[in-house]
Design an enzyme around this catalytic site. Structure first.
Site, PDB file in Angstrom:
ATOM      1  N   LYS A   1       0.841  -1.200   0.000  1.00  0.00           N
ATOM      2  CA  LYS A   1       0.000   0.000   0.000  1.00  0.00           C
ATOM      3  C   LYS A   1       0.874   1.248   0.000  1.00  0.00           C
ATOM      4  O   LYS A   1       1.890   1.293   0.712  1.00  0.00           O
ATOM      5  CB  LYS A   1      -0.895  -0.033   1.244  1.00  0.00           C
ATOM      6  CG  LYS A   1      -1.934   1.081   1.308  1.00  0.00           C
ATOM      7  CD  LYS A   1      -2.771   0.940   2.573  1.00  0.00           C
ATOM      8  CE  LYS A   1      -3.899   1.959   2.631  1.00  0.00           C
ATOM      9  NZ  LYS A   1      -4.725   1.802   3.854  1.00  0.00           N
TER      10      LYS A   1
ATOM     11  N   SER B   1      -9.590   1.792   2.852  1.00  0.00           N
ATOM     12  CA  SER B   1      -8.719   2.518   1.956  1.00  0.00           C
ATOM     13  C   SER B   1      -7.691   1.646   1.226  1.00  0.00           C
ATOM     14  O   SER B   1      -7.149   2.078   0.213  1.00  0.00           O
ATOM     15  CB  SER B   1      -8.003   3.617   2.733  1.00  0.00           C
ATOM     16  OG  SER B   1      -7.121   3.060   3.684  1.00  0.00           O
TER      17      SER B   1
ATOM     18  N   SER C   1      -9.726  -0.406   7.139  1.00  0.00           N
ATOM     19  CA  SER C   1      -9.117  -0.215   5.813  1.00  0.00           C
ATOM     20  C   SER C   1      -8.396  -1.428   5.245  1.00  0.00           C
ATOM     21  O   SER C   1      -8.047  -1.428   4.068  1.00  0.00           O
ATOM     22  CB  SER C   1      -8.153   0.971   5.833  1.00  0.00           C
ATOM     23  OG  SER C   1      -8.864   2.178   5.650  1.00  0.00           O
TER      24      SER C   1
END
Lengths: 96, 485
Positions: free
Chosen positions: B78, B153, B177
């Site tokens: 990420k 996210s 997330s």
């Protein structure tokens, strides 16, 4: 909880965040709605409840006072838009 | 089976038997990315040259007799986790040109065991969001239906993994997330106990809630990743100095007599009926496996959303004060004074959701409102934590849906922040309480994956993994693939 435009502008200034007229109005409406939703917390009597800032049972965390390698100055400044003589360069903060 | 379709543990077996090389494996995944990422848009930055170089090194090491826990396994990271020398944008204009001078500790640990890094995946700006629509660059598409969001996210990591653009991935979880996008993309994701994984080199959003977490194609892969990244780190004073068990040893499909609690608040209004059906069926599977199921209550569940949306923005408003156009690249210096430069840099460098949260957090912390909002929320956080403490006296794990709905349409919730926030209504309270939780696939609704959430007490990862593994062994949901060729 309905915010005024002046309150929104005050908060933006605290956060050093420029906002357009349109953004000011959008955030006024949206923050008002969110704060209104948050008002359900008032239903709870929390007078005797201690606050939780962290879930960890930690107090101060100390390390041994021993020198170790650190980030070289050039690496620390590498992302700066403007640097001079080993420092971040900013506009004047105090007037002459 | 194509190489990119392998799980981590399957690939390790083939690598150890010298049936494939890390270079072949990495090249196969890079080819897969070329084939599908125009449609999925999971990656913000790709690093094929360094990935192949790392794979070659892994092959050399293996030829010399080495066998790291992830030697030669290609991973997606990420884009709010720092990799030295690789842009780390956080999905934000304000960090668009930021190149970290060091690795996050989780990355250092993965390098140490021979992992290969394919690139950085898309996210909602600064991890604030539930759909990747808040990325400053583009929206990632859900591989199960390209008109829908992958969740967020960590939506880039979840989408990439579900369509075989990586063998494993790292995300971060501040209020769901990792778990919510894992649920919406039909894969497995863990939010470890707060402090279990070092946050050093994870760009800070809400420091008392943030955790780095693994995403995997199955439960075993998540355990393999967690084994590597868990542990104490002197660089993160909030990391836990507790022994790290071998999570692989938790993977035995025997849960007879285990006490599983079902909080009634997790099946309230707002849950999609097909999601409830799939989750109830999953609970029945646990009954059939011999678990003791009982209803329980987490009475303050409905307050988790307002508590989270006061505390997380408050912490974010402080953490994001550092982005001032002086230190990290993006800067609009043409203002009469430094204050004007700050205002303009932040106005144009941050997107709408980030500004909304900075405003909300600054308001909650400001003079006159601190007690009514911030302090009040911290006190209710105590009540939410106590709910879990009480439930875990009676039960080993708690189960329910990960998200109230399956993946929603791109654009559906973007103009209504409160509706978007409700997507995380079942995942926020675990972060507030600092406990661990995992999401894994438990069925489909209208062809879209449904996630089953298993929550455990602080440092209860082994039990959570054991229940997840037992369920996974008894079902086939994790073997389904999205309709992308």
């Amino acid at each position: 909880m309905v915010l005024t435009r002046e309150e929104v502008q005050h908060v933006a200034e605290l956060a050093k965040l420029g906002l357009t007229e349109e953004e000011t109005e959008t955030y006024r409406e949206q923050l008002s709605a969110i704060l209104e939703y948050a008002a359900i917390l008032e239903r709870l009597d929390t007078d005797a409840i201690p606050p939780t800032a962290s879930v960890l049972p930690l107090t101060n965390v100390m390390r041994a006072d021993e020198p170790a390698s650190s980030l070289p100055q050039a690496d620390a400044l590498a992302n700066a838009p403007s640097a001079t003589e080993g420092y971040f360069q900013v506009k004047a903060i105090l007037e002459e | 089976m194509e190489l990119h379709e392998l799980t981590i543990h399957e690939a390790l077996e083939l690598l150890r038997r010298s049936e494939i090389s890390a270079t072949e494996l990495t090249q196969a995944v890079l080819d897969r990315i070329v084939d599908v990422d125009n449609d999925i848009k999971a990656y913000v930055t790709l690093t094929p040259e360094t990935a192949l170089e790392e794979a070659r090194k892994a092959d050399e090491l293996r030829a010399a007799g080495a066998d790291g826990a992830l030697l030669g396994i290609p991973l997606a990271i990420k884009d709010n986790i720092c990799l030295e020398g690789v842009p780390t944008t956080c999905g934000s204009r304000i960090l668009e040109s930021f190149i970290p001078p060091y690795d996050a500790t989780a990355i250092t640990q993965l390098r140490h065991v021979g992992a290969v890094f394919l690139g950085k995946t898309n996210l909602d700006e600064f991890a604030m969001g539930s759909s990747t629509e808040n990325s400053a660059f583009f929206t990632t598409h859900n591989p199960w239906d390209l008109t829908r969001v992958p969740g967020g996210s960590s939506g880039g990591s979840a989408a990439a993994l579900s369509v075989d653009e990586a063998l494993g991935a790292l995300g971060s979880d501040t209020g769901g997330s990792v778990r919510q996008p894992a649920a919406l993309c039909g894969i497995v994701g863990i939010k470890p106990t707060y402090g279990r994984v070092s946050r050093y080199g994870l760009v800070a959003f809400a420091s008392s809630l943030d955790q780095v977490g693994p995403l995997g194609k199955d439960v075993r892969d998540c355990a393999l990743l967690l084994n590597v990244i868990a542990g104490h780190d002197p660089q993160d004073s909030t990391s836990l100095d507790a022994p790290v068990p071998d999570y692989n040893r938790a993977l035995h499909p025997e849960i007879k007599g285990l006490r599983v609690g079902v909080p009634r608040e997790y099946f309230g209004a707002g849950i999609q009926p097909e999601v409830e059906t799939a989750v109830r069926d999953a609970i029945q599977v646990l009954v059939d496996l011999g678990a003791h199921i009982g209803e329980t209550s987490l009475p303050h569940t409905e307050y988790a959303l307002p508590v989270y949306y006061l505390l997380a923005p408050a912490e974010a408003s402080a953490n994001l004060a550092r982005y001032d156009g002086v230190k990290y690249g993006y800067s609009i210096p043409d203002a009469p004074d430094i204050w004007g430069a700050y205002r303009r840099t932040r106005q144009h460098g941050f997107g709408a959701e980030v500004k909304r949260r900075i405003m909300l957090g600054t308001y909650a912390l400001s003079a006159g409102y601190y007690d009514a909002y911030y302090l009040k929320a911290q006190k209710v956080r105590t009540l939410i934590k106590q709910d879990f403490d009480q439930a875990f006296q009676q039960f080993d794990v708690l189960v329910g849906p990960t998200s109230p709905t399956v993946a929603f349409k791109i654009g559906e919730k973007i103009d209504d922040p409160l509706q978007m926030y409700l997507s995380d209504v079942f995942t926020l309270s675990q972060n507030l309480a600092g406990i661990c939780a995992l999401s894994l696939p438990c069925g489909f609704a209208d062809g879209l994956p449904v996630g089953f959430q298993i929550s455990g007490p602080a440092l209860g990862e082994e039990t959570v993994l054991r229940v997840a593994y037992a369920y996974e062994q008894a079902t086939e949901w994790h073997t389904r693939n999205p309709p992308i060729q």
